[in-house]
Design an enzyme around this catalytic site. Sequence first.
Site, PDB file in Angstrom:
ATOM      1  N   TYR A  59       0.853  -1.195   0.000  1.00 42.20           N
ATOM      2  CA  TYR A  59       0.000   0.000   0.000  1.00 42.20           C
ATOM      3  C   TYR A  59       0.881   1.233   0.000  1.00 42.20           C
ATOM      4  CZ  TYR A  59      -5.039  -0.031   0.131  1.00 42.20           C
ATOM      5  OH  TYR A  59      -6.346  -0.060  -0.230  1.00 42.20           O
ATOM      6  N   GLU A  61      -0.435   4.850  -0.636  1.00 43.15           N
ATOM      7  CA  GLU A  61      -1.181   6.084  -0.936  1.00 43.15           C
ATOM      8  C   GLU A  61      -0.262   7.276  -0.781  1.00 43.15           C
ATOM      9  OE1 GLU A  61      -4.721   6.294   1.407  1.00 43.15           O
ATOM     10  OE2 GLU A  61      -5.686   4.690   0.285  1.00 43.15           O
ATOM     11  N   ASP A 205      -5.628  13.176 -25.662  1.00 39.92           N
ATOM     12  CA  ASP A 205      -5.759  11.785 -25.219  1.00 39.92           C
ATOM     13  C   ASP A 205      -4.943  10.933 -26.191  1.00 39.92           C
ATOM     14  OD1 ASP A 205      -6.417   9.201 -24.662  1.00 39.92           O
ATOM     15  OD2 ASP A 205      -8.538   9.603 -24.270  1.00 39.92           O
ATOM     16  N   THR A 231      -2.602   5.563 -22.089  1.00 42.47           N
ATOM     17  CA  THR A 231      -2.527   4.241 -21.469  1.00 42.47           C
ATOM     18  C   THR A 231      -1.110   3.735 -21.683  1.00 42.47           C
ATOM     19  OG1 THR A 231      -3.318   3.248 -23.501  1.00 42.47           O
ATOM     20  CG2 THR A 231      -4.948   3.616 -21.771  1.00 42.47           C
ATOM     21  N   LYS A 234      -0.971  -0.189 -24.825  1.00 44.97           N
ATOM     22  CA  LYS A 234      -1.323  -0.351 -26.247  1.00 44.97           C
ATOM     23  C   LYS A 234      -0.024  -0.446 -27.049  1.00 44.97           C
ATOM     24  CE  LYS A 234      -5.950   1.605 -25.813  1.00 44.97           C
ATOM     25  NZ  LYS A 234      -6.133   2.411 -24.588  1.00 44.97           N
ATOM     26  N   ARG A 240      -1.199  -3.054 -18.284  1.00 47.78           N
ATOM     27  CA  ARG A 240      -2.453  -2.296 -18.399  1.00 47.78           C
ATOM     28  C   ARG A 240      -2.408  -1.161 -17.380  1.00 47.78           C
ATOM     29  NH1 ARG A 240      -5.999  -4.567 -21.611  1.00 47.78           N
ATOM     30  NH2 ARG A 240      -7.389  -2.886 -21.019  1.00 47.78           N
TER      31      ARG A 240
HETATM   32  N1  DSN Z   1     -11.141   0.307 -25.323  1.00 44.22           N
HETATM   33  C1  DSN Z   1     -10.033   0.998 -25.939  1.00 44.22           C
HETATM   34  C2  DSN Z   1      -9.939   0.706 -27.381  1.00 44.22           C
HETATM   35  O1  DSN Z   1     -10.014  -0.456 -27.724  1.00 44.22           O
HETATM   36  O2  DSN Z   1      -9.774   1.591 -28.190  1.00 44.22           O
HETATM   37  C3  DSN Z   1     -10.079   2.439 -25.674  1.00 44.22           C
HETATM   38  O3  DSN Z   1     -10.315   2.641 -24.338  1.00 44.22           O
END
Ligand code: DSN
Length: 426
Positions: A59, A61, A205, A231, A234, A240
């Site tokens: 933990y 925080e 974004d 994110t 990707k 993730r």
């Molecule tokens: N769910 C993601 C995507 O596949 O584009 C975006 O959050």
Amino acid sequence: MDTFWGPDFDALRREDPEIAEVVLNELDRQRGGLQLIASENFTSPAVLAVLGSTLANKYAEGYPGQRYYGGCAEVDRAEELGIARAKDLFGAEHVNLQPHSGASANMAAYAALVQPGDTVLAMDLPHGGHLTHGSKVNFSGKWFHTVGYRVRQDTELIDYDEVRDLALAHRPALVICGATSYPRLIDFKAFRDIADEVGAYLMVDAAHFIGLVAGRAVPSPVPHADVVSCTTHKVLRGPRGGMLLCREPLAARIDKAVFPFTQGGPLMHAVAAKAVALREAALPEFQWYAHQVVKNSQALAAGLAAEGMRPVTGGTDTHLALADLTDLGVTGRDAETRCEQAGIMLNKNAIPFDPEKASVASGIRVGTPSVTTQGLREGEMRQIAGLIAAAVRAGPAQLREIATAVSALVSEFPAYPLPSPDLVDV
Ligand code: DSN
């Protein structure tokens, strides 16, 4: 002490054979088919080792040096390393590695920049945006007044004149660009100018393409945006999770918006795994990979076009392509189902001005991060386009034959163990 007490699969198998079976079946699924979901990838063994480590127990925080728990020296070090790596890689003034996901990162960015009821200008979801860019079923659409911009019907490209007209008419407090199914480069400078003209913040974004930025395969939004949300799983190929980059004057607001406003304890195994992925993304072979992701996506889009599946906007500059299936008379939903039966994972996707509802959709979205990580190149993309086309048109008997061809192709490029970076040209 240099003993690693980490994943012990035999223990899992003994203690929980049902979940052990799920884990093994999922590995088979990932290795046995073509993974063309644009937002997925295959993480490195180093990232997986940290995710499965005892850092998961801690933990923490707060932030490094200012935690609400004792015993945080080691996780502090992991977070500091990750932040320093992200700053170097992206040239960012401030980094927050704690968002649990892209949606969590976006929620924190809203919390830092705007108040409920404020006007936000963002891309319409059916034109390529994201749920968190103002969808009515999401906090962003319920708590903020969202004005959506769209692409032009003739070019399917963002209509910057319309964006500016909407900004002047509605005076948003926040302008958002970045998308989940827009295959082209975004003109961040044009968005910056529009935001400046109306005194709005600009948030980019970059969840989908931040890995291409890391690999120097597309321009960076960092010099133009007040906040970049991302994110890490990707194209970037990490665990993730989410990440926020911002200018120094916004640093305290961003940090407070993540913790304590929208999140509690950070997932320190994920934060440390982000640090590992950020180190990997700074290596020369990552640049080779990021450029190859784009070349593969372009080859795949061209292959789909040759098979009668029109690439929206005529092609792609990024890791994904959107194909309009209208001329084939097949919906995105049916195409997704048939492809899955053939071992090809992709998703149905609305195309701009789609006459179908989102759950049916007229298009499919394909992405090349996973297959590029596996080592496939342009020649295989042309084969994959042929396999997709055959699956989209196929009946049940033919789907079995296509699945056999898919298995044969992927067996030459196993995902896990991943190809050694020594095998790629850098
Ligand atoms: N769910 C993601 C995507 O596949 O584009 C975006 O959050």
